[in-house]
Design a protein around this motif. Structure first.
Motif, PDB file in Angstrom:
ATOM      1  N   ALA A   1       0.835  -1.206   0.000  1.00 17.67           N
ATOM      2  CA  ALA A   1       0.000   0.000   0.000  1.00 17.67           C
ATOM      3  C   ALA A   1       0.871   1.258   0.000  1.00 17.67           C
ATOM      4  O   ALA A   1       0.593   2.233  -0.710  1.00 17.67           O
ATOM      5  N   ARG A   2       1.940   1.240   0.773  1.00 23.49           N
ATOM      6  CA  ARG A   2       2.844   2.402   0.821  1.00 23.49           C
ATOM      7  C   ARG A   2       3.629   2.544  -0.480  1.00 23.49           C
ATOM      8  O   ARG A   2       3.927   3.659  -0.922  1.00 23.49           O
ATOM      9  N   GLN A   3       3.967   1.428  -1.103  1.00 23.14           N
ATOM     10  CA  GLN A   3       4.628   1.481  -2.409  1.00 23.14           C
ATOM     11  C   GLN A   3       3.717   2.148  -3.441  1.00 23.14           C
ATOM     12  O   GLN A   3       4.186   2.930  -4.285  1.00 23.14           O
ATOM     13  N   MET A   4       2.424   1.855  -3.378  1.00 18.92           N
ATOM     14  CA  MET A   4       1.481   2.456  -4.321  1.00 18.92           C
ATOM     15  C   MET A   4       1.385   3.966  -4.129  1.00 18.92           C
ATOM     16  O   MET A   4       1.274   4.727  -5.100  1.00 18.92           O
ATOM     17  N   ILE A   5       1.438   4.426  -2.880  1.00 19.41           N
ATOM     18  CA  ILE A   5       1.432   5.875  -2.628  1.00 19.41           C
ATOM     19  C   ILE A   5       2.677   6.515  -3.222  1.00 19.41           C
ATOM     20  O   ILE A   5       2.613   7.582  -3.849  1.00 19.41           O
ATOM     21  N   ALA A   6       3.817   5.852  -3.057  1.00 19.24           N
ATOM     22  CA  ALA A   6       5.063   6.363  -3.639  1.00 19.24           C
ATOM     23  C   ALA A   6       4.973   6.401  -5.167  1.00 19.24           C
ATOM     24  O   ALA A   6       5.502   7.316  -5.813  1.00 19.24           O
ATOM     25  N   CYS A   7       4.282   5.432  -5.758  1.00 14.88           N
ATOM     26  CA  CYS A   7       4.109   5.397  -7.210  1.00 14.88           C
ATOM     27  C   CYS A   7       3.318   6.602  -7.711  1.00 14.88           C
ATOM     28  O   CYS A   7       3.603   7.150  -8.781  1.00 14.88           O
ATOM     29  N   LEU A   8       2.308   7.005  -6.951  1.00 18.99           N
ATOM     30  CA  LEU A   8       1.517   8.171  -7.349  1.00 18.99           C
ATOM     31  C   LEU A   8       2.370   9.433  -7.354  1.00 18.99           C
ATOM     32  O   LEU A   8       2.249  10.275  -8.259  1.00 18.99           O
ATOM     33  N   GLY A   9       3.256   9.563  -6.366  1.00 17.71           N
ATOM     34  CA  GLY A   9       4.183  10.695  -6.365  1.00 17.71           C
ATOM     35  C   GLY A   9       5.113  10.658  -7.564  1.00 17.71           C
ATOM     36  O   GLY A   9       5.400  11.694  -8.186  1.00 17.71           O
ATOM     37  N   MET A  10       5.589   9.478  -7.916  1.00 15.86           N
ATOM     38  CA  MET A  10       6.457   9.332  -9.084  1.00 15.86           C
ATOM     39  C   MET A  10       5.720   9.692 -10.365  1.00 15.86           C
ATOM     40  O   MET A  10       6.266  10.356 -11.256  1.00 15.86           O
ATOM     41  N   ALA A  11       4.443   9.263 -10.487  1.00 21.24           N
ATOM     42  CA  ALA A  11       3.667   9.563 -11.686  1.00 21.24           C
ATOM     43  C   ALA A  11       3.510  11.070 -11.878  1.00 21.24           C
ATOM     44  O   ALA A  11       3.604  11.590 -13.003  1.00 21.24           O
ATOM     45  N   ALA A  12       3.291  11.792 -10.794  1.00 22.15           N
ATOM     46  CA  ALA A  12       3.185  13.253 -10.884  1.00 22.15           C
ATOM     47  C   ALA A  12       4.496  13.865 -11.366  1.00 22.15           C
ATOM     48  O   ALA A  12       4.501  14.786 -12.198  1.00 22.15           O
ATOM     49  N   ALA A  13       5.609  13.340 -10.871  1.00 17.08           N
ATOM     50  CA  ALA A  13       6.915  13.849 -11.303  1.00 17.08           C
ATOM     51  C   ALA A  13       7.153  13.567 -12.781  1.00 17.08           C
ATOM     52  O   ALA A  13       7.674  14.414 -13.523  1.00 17.08           O
ATOM     53  N   LEU A  14       6.777  12.374 -13.244  1.00 17.61           N
ATOM     54  CA  LEU A  14       6.955  12.025 -14.660  1.00 17.61           C
ATOM     55  C   LEU A  14       6.120  12.938 -15.550  1.00 17.61           C
ATOM     56  O   LEU A  14       6.571  13.354 -16.625  1.00 17.61           O
ATOM     57  N   TYR A  15       4.906  13.227 -15.120  1.00 18.46           N
ATOM     58  CA  TYR A  15       4.054  14.109 -15.906  1.00 18.46           C
ATOM     59  C   TYR A  15       4.681  15.494 -16.022  1.00 18.46           C
ATOM     60  O   TYR A  15       4.668  16.118 -17.103  1.00 18.46           O
ATOM     61  N   ALA A  16       5.263  15.971 -14.939  1.00 23.79           N
ATOM     62  CA  ALA A  16       5.916  17.286 -14.961  1.00 23.79           C
ATOM     63  C   ALA A  16       7.129  17.282 -15.895  1.00 23.79           C
ATOM     64  O   ALA A  16       7.353  18.232 -16.653  1.00 23.79           O
ATOM     65  N   ILE A  17       7.909  16.211 -15.858  1.00 20.65           N
ATOM     66  CA  ILE A  17       9.085  16.117 -16.735  1.00 20.65           C
ATOM     67  C   ILE A  17       8.651  16.102 -18.194  1.00 20.65           C
ATOM     68  O   ILE A  17       9.281  16.741 -19.051  1.00 20.65           O
ATOM     69  N   LYS A  18       7.558  15.389 -18.502  1.00 21.34           N
ATOM     70  CA  LYS A  18       7.053  15.356 -19.874  1.00 21.34           C
ATOM     71  C   LYS A  18       6.681  16.758 -20.357  1.00 21.34           C
ATOM     72  O   LYS A  18       6.925  17.120 -21.513  1.00 21.34           O
ATOM     73  N   LEU A  19       6.110  17.574 -19.495  1.00 18.42           N
ATOM     74  CA  LEU A  19       5.730  18.930 -19.877  1.00 18.42           C
ATOM     75  C   LEU A  19       6.956  19.793 -20.179  1.00 18.42           C
ATOM     76  O   LEU A  19       6.934  20.638 -21.077  1.00 18.42           O
ATOM     77  N   VAL A  20       8.037  19.558 -19.441  1.00 18.83           N
ATOM     78  CA  VAL A  20       9.234  20.393 -19.585  1.00 18.83           C
ATOM     79  C   VAL A  20      10.040  20.016 -20.820  1.00 18.83           C
ATOM     80  O   VAL A  20      10.501  20.883 -21.569  1.00 18.83           O
ATOM     81  N   VAL A  21      10.241  18.711 -21.048  1.00 18.64           N
ATOM     82  CA  VAL A  21      11.139  18.276 -22.133  1.00 18.64           C
ATOM     83  C   VAL A  21      10.395  17.481 -23.208  1.00 18.64           C
ATOM     84  O   VAL A  21      10.991  16.698 -23.940  1.00 18.64           O
ATOM     85  N   GLY A  22       9.094  17.686 -23.327  1.00 22.42           N
ATOM     86  CA  GLY A  22       8.279  16.894 -24.243  1.00 22.42           C
ATOM     87  C   GLY A  22       8.743  16.922 -25.681  1.00 22.42           C
ATOM     88  O   GLY A  22       8.693  15.912 -26.382  1.00 22.42           O
ATOM     89  N   ASP A  23       9.207  18.094 -26.175  1.00 24.71           N
ATOM     90  CA  ASP A  23       9.614  18.206 -27.574  1.00 24.71           C
ATOM     91  C   ASP A  23      10.923  17.472 -27.867  1.00 24.71           C
ATOM     92  O   ASP A  23      11.243  17.219 -29.028  1.00 24.71           O
ATOM     93  N   TRP A  24      11.679  17.156 -26.842  1.00 22.87           N
ATOM     94  CA  TRP A  24      12.989  16.548 -27.052  1.00 22.87           C
ATOM     95  C   TRP A  24      12.897  15.103 -27.536  1.00 22.87           C
ATOM     96  O   TRP A  24      13.845  14.580 -28.119  1.00 22.87           O
ATOM     97  N   PHE A  25      11.773  14.435 -27.274  1.00 17.99           N
ATOM     98  CA  PHE A  25      11.687  13.004 -27.574  1.00 17.99           C
ATOM     99  C   PHE A  25      11.580  12.708 -29.066  1.00 17.99           C
ATOM    100  O   PHE A  25      11.731  11.557 -29.481  1.00 17.99           O
ATOM    101  N   SER A  26      11.310  13.707 -29.885  1.00 22.64           N
ATOM    102  CA  SER A  26      11.304  13.521 -31.335  1.00 22.64           C
ATOM    103  C   SER A  26      12.331  14.423 -32.004  1.00 22.64           C
ATOM    104  O   SER A  26      12.255  14.674 -33.194  1.00 22.64           O
ATOM    105  N   ALA A  27      13.307  14.909 -31.222  1.00 19.19           N
ATOM    106  CA  ALA A  27      14.335  15.808 -31.752  1.00 19.19           C
ATOM    107  C   ALA A  27      15.583  15.015 -32.121  1.00 19.19           C
ATOM    108  O   ALA A  27      15.502  13.866 -32.550  1.00 19.19           O
ATOM    109  N   SER A  28      16.743  15.595 -31.936  1.00 22.17           N
ATOM    110  CA  SER A  28      18.006  14.947 -32.278  1.00 22.17           C
ATOM    111  C   SER A  28      18.275  13.767 -31.351  1.00 22.17           C
ATOM    112  O   SER A  28      17.714  13.687 -30.256  1.00 22.17           O
TER     113      SER A  28
END
Length: 519
Positions: free
Chosen positions: A444-471
């Motif tokens: 149960a505690r691992q799942m809570i930690a996963c939700l925090g990680m998912a929020a961080a991943l979403y934020a990273i996608k917003l910041v560097v989203g264009d890079w994944f189809s760049a050079s």
């Protein structure tokens, strides 16, 4: 034997193979794209691998490892175990040779039945499968020698062996990068060559361990009859799973050109945690559980499964959620380019984001099934597999017409959880394994930690989203940011929340502290 250390050894070497596999798939996507020749090759690659999982990883391991481990515990353990291995080898080799010859003869009609291909595509797929099919014989022998080495806690060679297949195929892509039929033929030849390399590696490892098997005349000895009684139900069970794999191929081949390619590339990412975590745990705990069951220590056997379940969820929950959230950027960064278009990448990402939702369940199945196999009960998983197969077929017919490949991926994820749930319920009712309170709390505690990680991943996608189809450089930075950012959030949160024992988490990374009993 330290479960964390054993899993770390197997998982670490499997990771080497997976990295080589990623390099192979990244180059393959650019060289072959999602063409009809690529689909034909994936049919040729899937068929012997499906039978490999039937004869090697599934049924053979379920029957051989517990019986071999039992003989090692006897008064003349090593001698008895060696004689047993030679008796099995004497029957195993001619059976596999005959099976391979029969399928080489009927390959054309068989490929037509599975794929529904016609004309030039059927001819190429049949030709390629004839080239790859001897891999089944080679890798099944590898499974026998791997079972011997795993039973004596020598995991290194067996865990590294798959890397040789990936390296052989990577070499073929580098040497023959023209694409189309020419590269498909080279890749098929590399599959069989990789099997030869794996077999020589395992033979050498067994020789260094002092185990040299002689090929005897086939005889139905008491040991062989005991093995057959155990392995036939396991083969039927594994056969049900592989029939499901054939059904997946059947539907994928009919969804449209490129579907087999999309599923292959999505499954490559899905297989990374599956191979590193699931296969490693299943390999590591089966000998331990068999030993405790044989010594009439059911509590210790159940505790090994609890330890394995905790480790599985500690690693699989974040892996599954991260792959689901980051499917689009990861697929674009890794596979898009050359003949693999943005549309191909999008469909692959959709497939990945759905199929990966069944990842924790699939890994838990690897933890639960040894509870049956160690007690020489291979019949119960067969019955469960039959139910899951029927459910898979029904869901495929219901979900594929409206949703295409996404429907097939959904059916796979749903049935993974159905399989897991049924295995656990039966073990629970028999009193063999019940989720202890400490394990439920930590998950149960691992799942809570996963939700925090998912929020961080979403934020990273917003910041560097264009890079994944760049050079290529920016793509690499983007992938590192996703993977590194997710780990940097998840593991500290697990530590703070108490999602696992801190000493166990140290052992996972340092691999030197012993695994202590959970309280």
């Amino acid at each position: 034997m330290n479960l964390f250390k054993a899993t770390g050894t197997i998982g670490g070497l499997t990771l080497v193979s997976r990295i080589a596999g990623f390099a192979r798939e990244m180059l393959m996507s650019r060289v072959m794209g999602a063409s009809w020749q690529a689909d034909a090759f994936f049919v040729a690659f899937r068929l012997p691998n499906t039978f490999r999982r039937l004869f090697g990883e599934g049924a053979f391991s379920a029957g051989f490892v517990p019986l071999y481990a039992q003989r090692l515990q006897g008064q003349n353990g090593e001698t008895e175990a060696k004689n047993f291995s030679e008796e099995i080898l004497a029957v195993f080799v001619p059976t596999l040779i005959l099976f391979t010859i029969v399928f080489e003869i009927i390959m054309g009609p068989f490929v037509f039945l599975i794929s529904g291909y016609h004309g030039e595509k059927l001819a190429l797929a049949s030709f390629l499968t004839r080239i790859t099919f001897p891999y089944l014989l080679l890798i099944s022998l590898v499974s026998l020698f791997s079972g011997i080495l795993n039973s004596i806690a020598r995991f290194t060679a067996a865990a590294f062996a798959p890397a040789l297949l990936n390296l052989a195929m990577l070499t073929a892509l580098i040497v023959v990068p023209v694409g189309g039929t020419t590269t498909a033929v080279a890749l098929s030849a590399a599959v069989t060559a990789g099997g030869v390399l794996q077999l020589f590696l395992l033979l050498g490892a067994c020789k260094r361990a002092g185990i040299v098997l002689k090929l005897r005349k086939p005889r139905m000895t008491p040991g062989v009859r005991q093995f057959v009684r155990v392995v036939i139900p396991a083969t039927l069970g594994a056969g049900v799973y592989q029939i499901s794999a054939f059904i997946d191929t059947f539907f994928l081949a009919r969804i449209g050109t490129g579907s087999l390619s999309y599923f292959n590339y999505a499954d490559r990412l899905n297989q990374l945690p599956l191979g590193v975590i699931g296969a490693a745990l299943g390999t590591a705990i089966l000998p331990q559980i068999s030993k405790h069951v044989g010594a009439n220590e059911p509590d210790k056997a159940a505790h090994v499964q609890s330890q394995a379940a905790e480790l599985a969820m500690l690693l699989c929950l974040p892996a599954a959620l991260a792959l689901a959230v980051s499917a689009g950027p990861l697929v674009s960064a890794l596979f898009q380019g050359g003949r693999f278009t943005p549309e191909d990448a999008h469909l692959t990402a959709v497939t990945l984001s759905i199929v990966v939702l069944g990842l924790p369940a699939y890994v838990l199945v690897k933890v639960l099934t040894p509870g049956f196999y160690s007690r020489q009960d291979t019949a119960t998983p067969v019955k469960i597999a039959c139910i899951v197969l029927v459910a898979t077929v029904v869901l495929n017919f219901l979900l594929i017409p409206p949703f295409g490949i996404a429907g097939l991926a959904s059916a796979i994820a749903i049935c993974s959880w159905l399989n897991c749930l049924m295995l656990y319920v039966i073990l629970h009712r028999r009193g063999h394994f019940r989720i202890p309170r400490w394990l439920a709390s930590r998950v149960a505690r691992q799942m809570i930690a996963c939700l925090g990680m998912a929020a961080a991943l979403y934020a990273i996608k917003l910041v560097v989203g264009d890079w994944f189809s760049a050079s290529p450089g920016k793509r690499l930075i983007g992938v590192v940011a996703l993977v590194g950012g997710g780990m940097a959030v998840y593991f500290p949160l697990v530590w703070i929340l108490g999602g696992t024992d801190r000493e166990e988490l140290k052992a996972l990374f340092k691999r030197r502290r012993p695994y202590t009993d959970a309280g």
